[in-house]
Design an enzyme around this catalytic site. Sequence first.
Site, short mmCIF file in Angstrom:
data_model
loop_
_atom_site.label_atom_id
_atom_site.label_comp_id
_atom_site.label_asym_id
_atom_site.label_seq_id
_atom_site.Cartn_x
_atom_site.Cartn_y
_atom_site.Cartn_z
N ASP A 173 0.86 -1.18 0.00
CA ASP A 173 0.00 0.00 0.00
C ASP A 173 0.90 1.24 0.00
O ASP A 173 2.10 1.15 0.32
CB ASP A 173 -0.89 -0.05 1.25
CG ASP A 173 -1.73 1.20 1.42
OD1 ASP A 173 -2.40 1.60 0.45
OD2 ASP A 173 -1.71 1.77 2.52
N ASP A 233 -0.13 5.14 1.07
CA ASP A 233 -0.33 6.04 2.20
C ASP A 233 -0.41 5.25 3.51
O ASP A 233 -1.27 4.37 3.66
CB ASP A 233 -1.62 6.85 2.03
CG ASP A 233 -1.63 7.67 0.76
OD1 ASP A 233 -1.05 8.76 0.78
OD2 ASP A 233 -2.19 7.22 -0.26
N ASP A 251 -1.83 -0.98 5.84
CA ASP A 251 -2.12 -0.44 7.17
C ASP A 251 -3.61 -0.32 7.47
O ASP A 251 -3.98 0.26 8.49
CB ASP A 251 -1.47 0.94 7.33
CG ASP A 251 -2.19 2.01 6.51
OD1 ASP A 251 -2.44 1.77 5.31
OD2 ASP A 251 -2.50 3.07 7.07
#
Length: 214
Positions: free
Chosen positions: A7, A9, A164
């Site tokens: 991922d 961000d 996240d």
Amino acid sequence: MQAMVFDLDGTAIDTMDDLVALTNQVLREFGMPEHTKPEIQSYVGNGALALMIQAVPPGTPQDVTDAALARWKELNPQFDQLSAPYPGMREALAQLRANGVRLALLSNKFDHGVQVMIDAKMPNEFEIARGERPDTPRKPDPTGLLSIFAQLDADPAQSAYVGDSPGDMQVAKNAGCLAVGVSWGYRSVQDLQDAGADVIIDRADQLLEVAGLK
């Protein structure tokens, strides 16, 4: 491990301060109330449209929301001064590459925003970097992730997705790969565990353990 897909961000790059500044800039331009960093952080993870829908006041007409989103995307390339890769990330990626692990990135951010950020902050780190686009629906839909594994000639069962957010853990499950959560991102460890994370790491160098290299 054959491949790791990341991922953007909150996982590879800490972009939150820029996202807060950008979002509040757009809200100011549209005469709307601004938000705190924790509020905007809670909006991140499902793409720019989802962020903007939550950022504008309840009851905002759809055409106004669309206009705010268009402005957000227009200004996005200008807001990268506060963003940087997480500590140890570049070094961990270099060691993974040196040991033959194929590396890619898949984000729910709109594709142009992904390309601009990667070119500015992490050039040449990933073989493939892809955001949301017509052939790549938002996670947790596994279409984009499975396509990347195919391009890398990697077996999902011998690969991992690192993220996240709950959506990141879910897309890994949907694609049949290892779901690796990072504790340094924008959502809690409990959120990741509830979403089915197979393993949660606290430092970038632990990626080497996940890949069986330590």
